[in-house]
Write a protein that holds these residues in place. Structure first.
Motif, PDB file in Angstrom:
ATOM      1  N   UNK B 477      76.960  19.480  38.817  1.00 29.65           N
ATOM      2  CA  UNK B 477      75.898  20.322  39.390  1.00 29.65           C
ATOM      3  C   UNK B 477      75.761  21.666  38.671  1.00 29.65           C
ATOM      4  N   UNK B 478      76.831  22.086  38.001  1.00 33.31           N
ATOM      5  CA  UNK B 478      76.809  23.417  37.378  1.00 33.31           C
ATOM      6  C   UNK B 478      76.637  23.309  35.874  1.00 33.31           C
ATOM      7  N   UNK B 479      76.144  24.380  35.302  1.00 32.12           N
ATOM      8  CA  UNK B 479      76.050  24.447  33.852  1.00 32.12           C
ATOM      9  C   UNK B 479      77.441  24.588  33.251  1.00 32.12           C
ATOM     10  N   UNK B 480      77.609  24.100  32.035  1.00 36.82           N
ATOM     11  CA  UNK B 480      78.904  24.239  31.365  1.00 36.82           C
ATOM     12  C   UNK B 480      79.007  25.621  30.739  1.00 36.82           C
ATOM     13  N   UNK B 481      80.245  26.014  30.419  1.00 36.80           N
ATOM     14  CA  UNK B 481      80.440  27.300  29.737  1.00 36.80           C
ATOM     15  C   UNK B 481      79.688  27.306  28.410  1.00 36.80           C
ATOM     16  N   UNK B 482      79.628  26.128  27.770  1.00 39.00           N
ATOM     17  CA  UNK B 482      78.915  26.030  26.496  1.00 39.00           C
ATOM     18  C   UNK B 482      77.430  26.290  26.648  1.00 39.00           C
ATOM     19  N   UNK B 483      76.826  25.678  27.655  1.00 41.00           N
ATOM     20  CA  UNK B 483      75.389  25.896  27.874  1.00 41.00           C
ATOM     21  C   UNK B 483      75.109  27.339  28.289  1.00 41.00           C
ATOM     22  N   UNK B 484      75.965  27.863  29.193  1.00 40.74           N
ATOM     23  CA  UNK B 484      75.756  29.234  29.671  1.00 40.74           C
ATOM     24  C   UNK B 484      76.040  30.242  28.562  1.00 40.74           C
ATOM     25  N   UNK B 485      76.905  29.834  27.635  1.00 41.64           N
ATOM     26  CA  UNK B 485      77.198  30.714  26.499  1.00 41.64           C
ATOM     27  C   UNK B 485      76.099  30.733  25.455  1.00 41.64           C
ATOM     28  N   UNK B 486      75.067  29.949  25.678  1.00 43.87           N
ATOM     29  CA  UNK B 486      73.935  29.925  24.752  1.00 43.87           C
ATOM     30  C   UNK B 486      72.848  30.850  25.255  1.00 43.87           C
ATOM     31  N   UNK B 487      73.084  32.146  25.052  1.00 42.46           N
ATOM     32  CA  UNK B 487      72.041  33.119  25.343  1.00 42.46           C
ATOM     33  C   UNK B 487      71.981  33.579  26.774  1.00 42.46           C
ATOM     34  N   UNK B 488      73.007  33.235  27.584  1.00 36.33           N
ATOM     35  CA  UNK B 488      72.962  33.660  28.989  1.00 36.33           C
ATOM     36  C   UNK B 488      74.156  34.552  29.342  1.00 36.33           C
ATOM     37  N   UNK B 489      75.377  34.031  29.176  1.00 34.92           N
ATOM     38  CA  UNK B 489      76.532  34.889  29.464  1.00 34.92           C
ATOM     39  C   UNK B 489      76.809  35.854  28.318  1.00 34.92           C
ATOM     40  N   UNK B 490      76.145  35.641  27.182  1.00 36.11           N
ATOM     41  CA  UNK B 490      76.434  36.493  26.015  1.00 36.11           C
ATOM     42  C   UNK B 490      75.299  37.456  25.685  1.00 36.11           C
ATOM     43  N   UNK B 491      74.426  37.708  26.645  1.00 33.30           N
ATOM     44  CA  UNK B 491      73.340  38.675  26.417  1.00 33.30           C
ATOM     45  C   UNK B 491      73.968  39.982  25.918  1.00 33.30           C
ATOM     46  N   UNK B 492      73.619  40.413  24.711  1.00 31.57           N
ATOM     47  CA  UNK B 492      74.372  41.519  24.103  1.00 31.57           C
ATOM     48  C   UNK B 492      73.778  42.897  24.385  1.00 31.57           C
ATOM     49  N   UNK B 493      73.275  43.099  25.587  1.00 28.09           N
ATOM     50  CA  UNK B 493      72.638  44.370  25.893  1.00 28.09           C
ATOM     51  C   UNK B 493      73.652  45.340  26.489  1.00 28.09           C
ATOM     52  N   UNK B 494      73.417  46.623  26.229  1.00 26.84           N
ATOM     53  CA  UNK B 494      74.295  47.667  26.772  1.00 26.84           C
ATOM     54  C   UNK B 494      73.786  48.028  28.167  1.00 26.84           C
ATOM     55  N   UNK B 495      74.368  47.392  29.166  1.00 27.32           N
ATOM     56  CA  UNK B 495      73.900  47.578  30.538  1.00 27.32           C
ATOM     57  C   UNK B 495      75.076  48.032  31.408  1.00 27.32           C
ATOM     58  N   UNK B 496      74.901  49.118  32.156  1.00 26.49           N
ATOM     59  CA  UNK B 496      76.019  49.597  32.979  1.00 26.49           C
ATOM     60  C   UNK B 496      76.349  48.630  34.117  1.00 26.49           C
ATOM     61  N   UNK B 497      75.338  47.982  34.647  1.00 31.69           N
ATOM     62  CA  UNK B 497      75.531  47.014  35.740  1.00 31.69           C
ATOM     63  C   UNK B 497      74.785  45.740  35.379  1.00 31.69           C
ATOM     64  N   UNK B 498      75.514  44.661  35.276  1.00 29.54           N
ATOM     65  CA  UNK B 498      74.923  43.442  34.713  1.00 29.54           C
ATOM     66  C   UNK B 498      75.611  42.244  35.347  1.00 29.54           C
ATOM     67  N   UNK B 499      74.828  41.372  35.978  1.00 30.20           N
ATOM     68  CA  UNK B 499      75.426  40.168  36.557  1.00 30.20           C
ATOM     69  C   UNK B 499      74.628  38.940  36.161  1.00 30.20           C
ATOM     70  N   UNK B 500      75.363  37.888  35.784  1.00 27.83           N
ATOM     71  CA  UNK B 500      74.726  36.614  35.449  1.00 27.83           C
ATOM     72  C   UNK B 500      75.254  35.562  36.393  1.00 27.83           C
ATOM     73  N   UNK B 501      74.335  34.754  36.929  1.00 31.06           N
ATOM     74  CA  UNK B 501      74.715  33.714  37.901  1.00 31.06           C
ATOM     75  C   UNK B 501      74.102  32.378  37.521  1.00 31.06           C
ATOM     76  N   UNK B 502      74.807  31.338  37.893  1.00 33.35           N
ATOM     77  CA  UNK B 502      74.338  29.971  37.640  1.00 33.35           C
ATOM     78  C   UNK B 502      74.203  29.231  38.973  1.00 33.35           C
ATOM     79  N   UNK B 503      73.004  28.672  39.222  1.00 32.68           N
ATOM     80  CA  UNK B 503      72.784  27.888  40.441  1.00 32.68           C
ATOM     81  C   UNK B 503      72.913  26.402  40.169  1.00 32.68           C
ATOM     82  N   UNK B 504      73.068  25.621  41.228  1.00 32.20           N
ATOM     83  CA  UNK B 504      73.329  24.192  41.061  1.00 32.20           C
ATOM     84  C   UNK B 504      72.045  23.374  40.893  1.00 32.20           C
ATOM     85  N   UNK B 505      72.160  22.308  40.117  1.00 36.14           N
ATOM     86  CA  UNK B 505      71.037  21.377  39.929  1.00 36.14           C
ATOM     87  C   UNK B 505      71.607  20.007  39.585  1.00 36.14           C
TER      88      UNK B 505
END
Lengths: 150, 746
Positions: B477-505
């Motif tokens: 149901x969840x995305x893999x670390x590999x898929x999420x690591x493709x442009x989602x968990x690795x967004x390289x922006x300088x943000x003081x508060x930043x959260x990334x979440x993955x929903x089920x499908x």
């Protein structure tokens, strides 16, 4: 039994005259340069010439080319057509699967329009899909071949 | 001869085919099935050999699908060993684990094998020099390998590689630590624009693709599959099918056992003496299916489910600071939902394979990105050991990830075993579209809080998509670390508060890798949202993007608790914002960002994205006509892919990526109704044609000594957001759903 003329050579065929020319060329004659891409005349990978004009061999039954000259990539030139030279000079192909159809289509274009404009090229080549996306180089190669030929 | 012992395989093949019996397309290529280097007298490793006539054989163990791996990986070896490229013959490897990884995906052929090829080349060169030194009884330090011969510097004596091969073969292979490598300035071929090995064969119709493979005595098969994934065959009537001239019989292929992985889907095969008869016979089959639970899958409803999930909290996969506090302190809140549908690969060559099962062994000829997966899959399908599966790799008429999944090879093997003769399975274009491993559909939710100056003080992103892992396991149901690591968990922006979440499908169709994979939907949302923020802040999008990326630094995702696989060692391939900034600045300069005068209705959009360890920035010029028709006069792309082998082939990959990106942005959409895919051919699954493609794509390569990264895929992700950002600049209309063919611009 029907008689066909492929790349200048007469050939007898006693199979189903409804068989598309593409499959006759590929499976019966063994000329595999022309490619299967869609089976509906939508992609141009199967393009050959009938009396010098580009047609889609995947939707042309063999009975339809009786009495006509069919030319495939294998018969396009003795050595290299100016388009083949231009294609190589500009390193056009990526995977290469569609390129035979592209070259056959372009050869038909140059026969009718030796100095095509970008618009002429768009109009002639839009039926030929390249999924690798080599269109920019195809266009440049057609212009180059037209220049060299002149 | 020091090549791998393959005698049992060879004697089998001689028995099976006899000399010259095997015909591949127009050319007789009996050596294709043999050990690639068996004719060499000198072969210090599995990748290179020299024949006594001096021909250097180099093994291409990666598949050729248009990225030029088959040429450029061997070329690294040839350069390092000082071989004359004109005297090099490339031998395509069969699937064999002795070559290491052969899965030609993930843009890593050069990345993973640059140093391997260098070592193999340097070993061979060093042994040839030693062999010459021995023959002349001189110190090896006086002997230098130069363009296919070894020269004794003081005397000018020369010996060719062919003359030295037999003596070199008797020498020990030098230890890796003793090897001396050429300096970059000494490269003959790397960095130059050599044409690909198969160029002339391709332009003359002589190149052998999987579709062109032919074996004596072969029959042709076309397979009817369940229209819904996992449907059960209830009954079939083949009376009319068998009356089609050329059709000999039908064969039932058992349904796969979940999870589907790369198994044959199962169905009813029509066997004939040519492809067309097999197709015709298949149209006459009457087949009854129980569609099973996936008949519940309808894209319009599924889209709503994904979007509803994306609006709810999901599993936190990256967390920096406290976004909730950030939102509370913000003066302006922005929210946006993005959506990208399924895509099909639609390589020009539909999937196809020839299999010949006999005497407990199975030989295949297939356009495959992964011949070792063919071995595993076929072995399981026909119940033999994988060492008895011989997979010959033809050229691929495009791959894009589809041909790393060898279900079609399993079909051919099962049928050949059943029929006791070689079988060629040919998929129609309709099969190719209906039974793809689709690029995943995805819904994303983005939320940002800006302060008074327009700076983002909080950034929340959610991604919801059925995972590729559903290929290999049930109830994923969840995305893999590999898929999420493709442009989602690795967004390289300088943000003081930043959260990334993955929903089920949950998946209802086969989901698979497609050129640049999850980066497509992640980059679309992230790079579009960055542009939205820039406009909300009243800033120039390029300047704002540079501020978002922030100062030059290495982003330490591990310290932020992110499960981030990267695609190479993080020490070697850090997330380096200096390199991302540089491509943004370069593409802005080259595209005339903010300076170029554009005609009415034209505008520029920018996006930058790191994927496959490469840094890409793209500027798209769009033209929107008064009627709302889109055209793309020009694309500029700046590329930092580390060290590269062939600049021209790198440019070609990025030119192609612009077209691939344009296809998915403008018109790419696969949908399902009651579990059945609605699209079938290029009439209803269009891809970009010449008159719709970017008229001109300019590629700027950053000169770099960084380790080689990736080239085949990373050009794709930033294209769609750059185009849509340009459309916003031209029309004021924000595009949050693809494809554009579904959107009205005026």
């Amino acid at each position: 039994m029907i008689t066909l003329k492929i790349n200048g050579s007469p050939r007898q065929f006693d199979g189903d005259p409804e068989m598309p020319l593409l499959w006759y060329l590929r499976d019966v004659v063994g000329l595999t340069g022309s490619k299967f891409g869609c089976g509906m005349g939508l992609c141009g990978a199967c393009t050959v010439h009938q009396d010098g004009v580009a047609i889609r061999s995947c939707v042309t039954p063999v009975r339809g080319v009786v009495g006509k000259e069919v030319t495939t990539i294998e018969g396009l030139s003795n050595d290299s057509h100016p388009l083949q030279k231009a294609w190589e000079a500009l390193n056009v192909p990526q995977c290469g699967y569609c390129q035979v159809g592209q070259i056959m289509q372009a050869a038909s274009l140059l026969k009718q329009t030796p100095k095509p404009t970008d618009k002429d090229i768009d109009d002639a080549m839009t039926g030929n899909i390249c999924r690798c996306g080599t269109y920019q180089r195809i266009r440049a190669a057609i212009h180059l071949a037209a220049k060299e030929k002149a | 001869m020091k090549t791998i012992d393959n005698s049992s395989r060879r004697s089998f093949l001689r028995q099976a085919f006899g000399a010259g019996a095997l015909v591949l397309g127009a050319r007789v290529l009996p050596t294709r099935a043999l050990a690639a280097l068996e004719t060499a007298v000198f072969s210090p490793n599995v990748f290179v050999g020299i024949k006594s006539d001096g021909t250097v054989l180099i093994v291409a163990h990666r598949s050729e699908m248009g990225t030029s791996s088959r040429t450029m990986v061997p070329l690294i070896l040839a350069d390092e060993m000082e071989a004359d490229w004109k005297r090099v013959k490339i031998e395509q490897a069969i699937g064999d684990e002795k070559y290491g990884d052969q899965n030609t995906d993930g843009s890593h052929s050069v990345r993973s094998f640059f140093s391997v090829m260098q070592e193999c080349g340097a070993s061979a060169r060093s042994m040839l020099e030693q062999a010459a030194a021995n023959q002349w009884s001189v110190p090896v330090s006086q002997c230098k390998a130069t363009l296919h011969q070894v020269v004794h510097s003081p005397s000018g004596k020369k010996l060719g590689y062919g003359e030295l091969a037999a003596a070199a073969a008797k020498l020990p292979v030098p230890d890796k630590s003793k090897l001396i490598f050429k300096k970059k300035s000494e490269y003959r071929y790397i960095g130059k624009d050599l044409p690909v090995y198969d160029l002339s064969d391709i332009t003359h119709g002589k190149a052998v693709f999987g579709m062109d493979a032919k074996v004596d005595g072969m029959v042709y098969a076309s397979v009817e599959h369940s229209p819904v994934l996992g449907g059960k065959l209830l009954s079939f009537d083949d009376k009319e099918a068998l009356q089609v001239p050329g059709v000999s019989r039908t064969v039932e292929i058992p349904a796969f056992k979940p999870p589907h992985a790369f198994q044959a889907l199962g169905g009813v095969a029509v066997i004939a003496d040519n492809t067309w008869s097999a197709f015709q016979g298949r149209k006459k089959l009457k087949v009854s299916w129980d569609p099973g639970p996936n008949a519940s899958y309808t894209s319009s409803e599924y889209k709503q489910q994904l979007q509803a999930t994306a609006r709810k909290p999901g599993k936190v996969v990256r967390n920096v600071g406290d976004v909730d506090k950030g939102f509370a302190a913000a003066t302006k809140i922005l929210e946006a939902d993005y959506y990208v549908p399924h895509l099909a690969h639609a390589a020009m060559e539909p999937v196809v394979a020839v299999a010949d099962f006999r005497d407990g062994k199975c030989t295949l000829w297939a356009p495959t990105q992964n011949p070792q997966a063919v071995q595993d899959t076929v072995a399981a399908a026909v119940g033999i050991d994988k060492k008895n599966v011989i997979c010959n790799v033809t050229l691929l008429g495009g791959g894009f990830g589809r041909k790393s999944k060898p279900d079609y090879c399993a079909e051919a093997a099962i049928l050949s075993k059943q029929l006791g003769k070689p079988v060629k399975v040919v998929w129609t274009r309709e099969d190719d579209i209906h039974f793809d491993y689709y690029h995943s559909v995805a819904a994303l939710y983005m939320k940002a809080g800006l302060d008074q100056s327009g700076k983002p003080v909080a950034w929340l992103q959610r991604s919801v998509f059925p995972s590729i892992n559903s290929t290999f396991a049930l109830d994923v149901k969840s995305g893999s670390a590999g898929e999420l690591g493709m442009g989602f968990t690795d967004t390289p922006y300088a943000l003081p508060n930043h959260r990334a979440e993955n929903g089920e499908a949950v998946n209802h169709v086969r989901i698979g890798w497609l050129r640049s994979v999850a980066n497509i939907y992640h980059a679309f949302a992230v790079c579009s949202f960055a542009d939205e923020l820039a406009h909300a802040a009243g800033r120039d999008p390029k300047d704002y993007l540079l501020d978002l990326i922030g100062p030059p630094r290495l982003v330490d995702l591990k310290a932020q608790g992110v499960d981030y696989p990267n695609m190479g060692p993080i020490e070697q391939y850090p997330v380096d914002t200096a390199r991302l900034r540089k491509v943004v600045e370069l593409v802005a300069e080259k595209s005339g960002w903010g300076k170029r005068r554009l005609p009415k209705g034209h505008a520029l959009g920018i996006a930058a994205h790191r994927s496959f360890l490469s840094y890409i920035a793209t500027v798209v010029e769009v033209a929107v006509s008064p009627a709302g028709k889109i055209s793309i006069p020009r694309v500029d792309m700046a590329v930092d892919a580390g060290m590269i082998v062939s600049p021209d082939r790198v440019r070609s990959q990025f030119e192609g990526a612009a077209v691939f990106g344009a296809s998915l942005a403008l018109m790419g959409e696969i949908t399902a109704t009651a579990g059945k895919i609605d699209q079938s051919n290029f009439n209803n699954y269009p891809v970009v044609r010449m008159n719709e493609a970017p008229l001109e794509t300019r590629v700027y390569i950053v000169e770099s000594d960084a380790p080689p990264a990736g080239v085949g895929e990373p050009g794709v992700p930033p294209f769609a957001p750059a185009l849509c950002n340009a459309i916003f600049a031209a029309t004021g209309k924000r595009i949050r759903e693809l494809p554009l063919s579904r959107q009205k611009l005026v």
